[in-house]
Design an enzyme around this catalytic site. Structure first.
Site, short mmCIF file in Angstrom:
data_model
loop_
_atom_site.label_atom_id
_atom_site.label_comp_id
_atom_site.label_asym_id
_atom_site.label_seq_id
_atom_site.Cartn_x
_atom_site.Cartn_y
_atom_site.Cartn_z
N ILE A 325 0.95 -1.14 -0.15
CA ILE A 325 0.05 0.06 -0.18
C ILE A 325 1.24 1.67 -0.03
O ILE A 325 0.56 2.40 -0.31
CB ILE A 325 -0.97 0.02 0.99
CG1 ILE A 325 -2.02 1.52 1.30
CG2 ILE A 325 0.22 0.05 2.53
CD1 ILE A 325 -2.99 0.85 2.19
N CYS A 387 -1.78 -12.76 0.08
CA CYS A 387 -0.41 -11.41 0.01
C CYS A 387 -0.24 -11.54 1.70
O CYS A 387 0.24 -12.59 2.15
CB CYS A 387 -0.93 -10.15 -0.04
SG CYS A 387 -2.86 -9.53 0.61
N ASP A 389 -1.67 -9.88 4.84
CA ASP A 389 -2.36 -10.41 6.08
C ASP A 389 -3.82 -10.45 5.15
O ASP A 389 -5.00 -11.03 5.98
CB ASP A 389 -2.93 -9.02 6.66
CG ASP A 389 -2.07 -8.73 7.59
OD1 ASP A 389 -0.92 -9.49 8.06
OD2 ASP A 389 -1.78 -7.39 8.09
N ARG A 433 -8.99 3.32 4.79
CA ARG A 433 -7.88 3.10 3.17
C ARG A 433 -8.54 4.74 2.52
O ARG A 433 -7.59 4.95 2.21
CB ARG A 433 -8.13 1.55 2.40
CG ARG A 433 -7.51 0.46 3.46
CD ARG A 433 -6.14 1.00 2.92
NE ARG A 433 -5.89 -0.29 3.72
CZ ARG A 433 -4.87 -1.15 4.32
NH1 ARG A 433 -5.10 0.27 5.79
NH2 ARG A 433 -4.62 -2.16 4.88
#
Length: 495
Positions: A325, A387, A389, A433
């Site tokens: 991210i 991925c 988590d 997010r």
């Protein structure tokens, strides 16, 4: 039909006769649940309020925008949902900004009686207003009121909680666990190789997982409880989708906790083995780790990592090389700087766009989704996707692959089901997010989901080649299997 790529071979055409009939009844309710969309928010100066939307302030202002020629005088209406600007004269120049798409507001004094207000949005829109304090019709200040509405202290004060639109059916009932997993064939067979598991009732075992999950039928509750200790934050493999004819599955989880010492877990190995055995068409199972290899190896030092081939029978392992991210956010920031720059050298546009790496990130996500869909359809093999988590990149890949494989998810109701199933129920952190209601877009956990909202200034400085380049990302995205004629093809208009 079309091939995925040379590595995964050609895709056979198949007819989906009846396999998705369980979803047709739900799909037919699309008009009842999703039809009657809200009218256009602006039509040549008109202003139509939504049910529950409350007008808070209106004031005469000047607008400075790259699409406009100089300063445009007009009126701003501020509501609990949007900031709406209409030009006072000449051709109507409407700007309609949902206030929770705003991520930053900068106020700068221009003397005793006026100030400028720069409004920056998550979808790259940037608009500057000049406000004359002497012209305001009330004691309320536009900037202060906008700050209060756009960044509330409590997210329950967002407009979504005040929206009063009435529907014939409740949106809470669109996704039903039993109906959906019966539709894909996981729960409606007498000798099903999968079963409903309620071990997470009241979220007692895995707080970021749904209460109800589907697991291999041969795996006991005790095995599941023990295997949670071997997966990051307990996110064990759970079924997302099952192929209607070859029984290959898409399951999702988080990374295993192998560490440097290469720890093993009998229960986890048994779980992967049972997922592999659930299809009789293939003897292998594919594990798609969405991360770059270097990141996965680095996580071994933290007690986590990735599956070790010697510990699992007949597995094919690959990395998707999708960045985390933080890298994606940095790339998005560079793209924002490029398309909102006051001056752009069009001769260097392509090289500047490439340097942001944004299209590269998009391409990697699409490639991995196509790869997963190709394995399930062409190789008739099951895929485990994870991925770190398992709630960001994992949701992207499983959801996109399911969109490619299952025409039901390309209907309005089916798409709603997909979002609630793969994103909401499996714990994607939407609030963290999207940063709705906060100016902290630089948060370590913040990302940018760019909403489509038509405005005359959207990416106004960017040459039209940006969208062209996105389309030309060298990925074949034609439907992988024929669309069932019973279910309508997807509506390609903007959502």
């Amino acid at each position: 039909s079309s091939g995925i790529n040379a590595e995964y071979g050609a895709v056979e055409e198949i007819e989906l006769q009846g396999q998705y009939d369980g979803g047709v009844e739900v799909a037919e309710r699309a008009d009842q649940v999703c039809a009657d969309p809200t009218q256009p928010l602006s039509q040549h100066g008109s202003f139509v309020q939504l049910p529950g939307e409350e007008l808070k302030l209106q004031q005469e202002v000047e607008c400075v925008d790259p699409c406009f020629d100089g300063h445009i005088r007009g009126q701003v209406k501020l509501t609990t949902y949007r900031l709406f600007f209409t030009a006072a004269e000449g051709e109507p120049h409407d700007i309609d900004i949902p206030i929770h798409s705003i991520y930053k507001i900068d106020k700068k004094s221009q003397g005793e009686n006026s100030y400028s207000m720069l409004v920056q949005c998550k979808q790259f829109l940037s608009v500057r207003f000049t406000v004359n304090k002497q012209e305001r019709k009330s004691s309320k200040d536009l900037c202060q009121m906008l700050m209060k509405l756009a960044f509330p202290e409590d997210c329950s004060r967002l407009f979504a909680f005040e929206y009063k639109k009435k529907y014939k059916e409740s949106g809470w009932d669109v996704y039903d666990f039993e109906r959906e997993y019966t539709r894909i064939g996981a729960l409606n067979k007498e000798k099903s190789k999968w079963r409903h598991c309620a071990v997470n009732k009241d979220f007692a075992l895995i707080d970021s997982y749904p209460e109800d999950i589907v697991v291999p039928a041969e795996i006991s509750e005790e095995f599941i409880k023990k295997s949670t200790y071997f997966r990051s934050i307990g996110r064990i493999p759970a079924l997302s989708w099952l192929h209607p004819t070859n029984e290959a599955s898409i399951t999702r989880c988080s990374q295993p906790c192998v560490g440097i010492s290469k720890k093993r877990c009998e229960e986890d190995e048994a779980m992967i083995a049972e997922i592999r055995k659930a299809t009789s068409k293939s003897t292998h199972i594919y594990i798609c780790d969405c991360r770059p290899s270097v990141n996965a190896h680095a996580n071994k030092a933290k007690g986590k990592g990735f599956e070790i081939g010697d510990h699992y029978e007949n597995i094919e392992f690959s990395f998707g090389n999708i960045e985390n991210i933080h890298e994606v956010r940095n790339s998005n920031n560079r793209l924002r700087e490029l398309v909102t720059s006051p001056t752009i050298d069009e001769s260097k546009w392509f090289s500047s766009l490439e340097s942001t790496k944004w299209l590269h990130h998009v391409q990697l996500v699409l490639q991995e989704a196509v790869k997963v869909a190709g394995i399930v359809e062409s190789k008739k093999s099951s895929v485990v996707v994870h991925c770190s988590d398992g709630w960001d990149r994992t949701s992207q890949i499983t959801a996109l692959a399911m969109l490619l494989l299952d025409p039901y998810y390309r209907t309005l109701v089916g798409f709603q089901v997909l979002i609630e199933k793969e994103w909401l129920s499996f714990g994607h952190q939407f609030q963290a997010r999207t940063c709705h209601g906060t100016q902290d877009m630089t948060s370590e956990y913040g990302s940018r989901i760019i909403p489509y909202h038509p405005t005359p200034s959207f990416m106004s400085n960017a040459p039209n080649t940006l969208i062209t380049q996105i389309v030309k990302t060298n990925i074949n995205l034609e439907p992988i299997i024929k669309i069932n004629p019973v279910i309508p093809p997807p509506d390609l208009s903007p959502v």
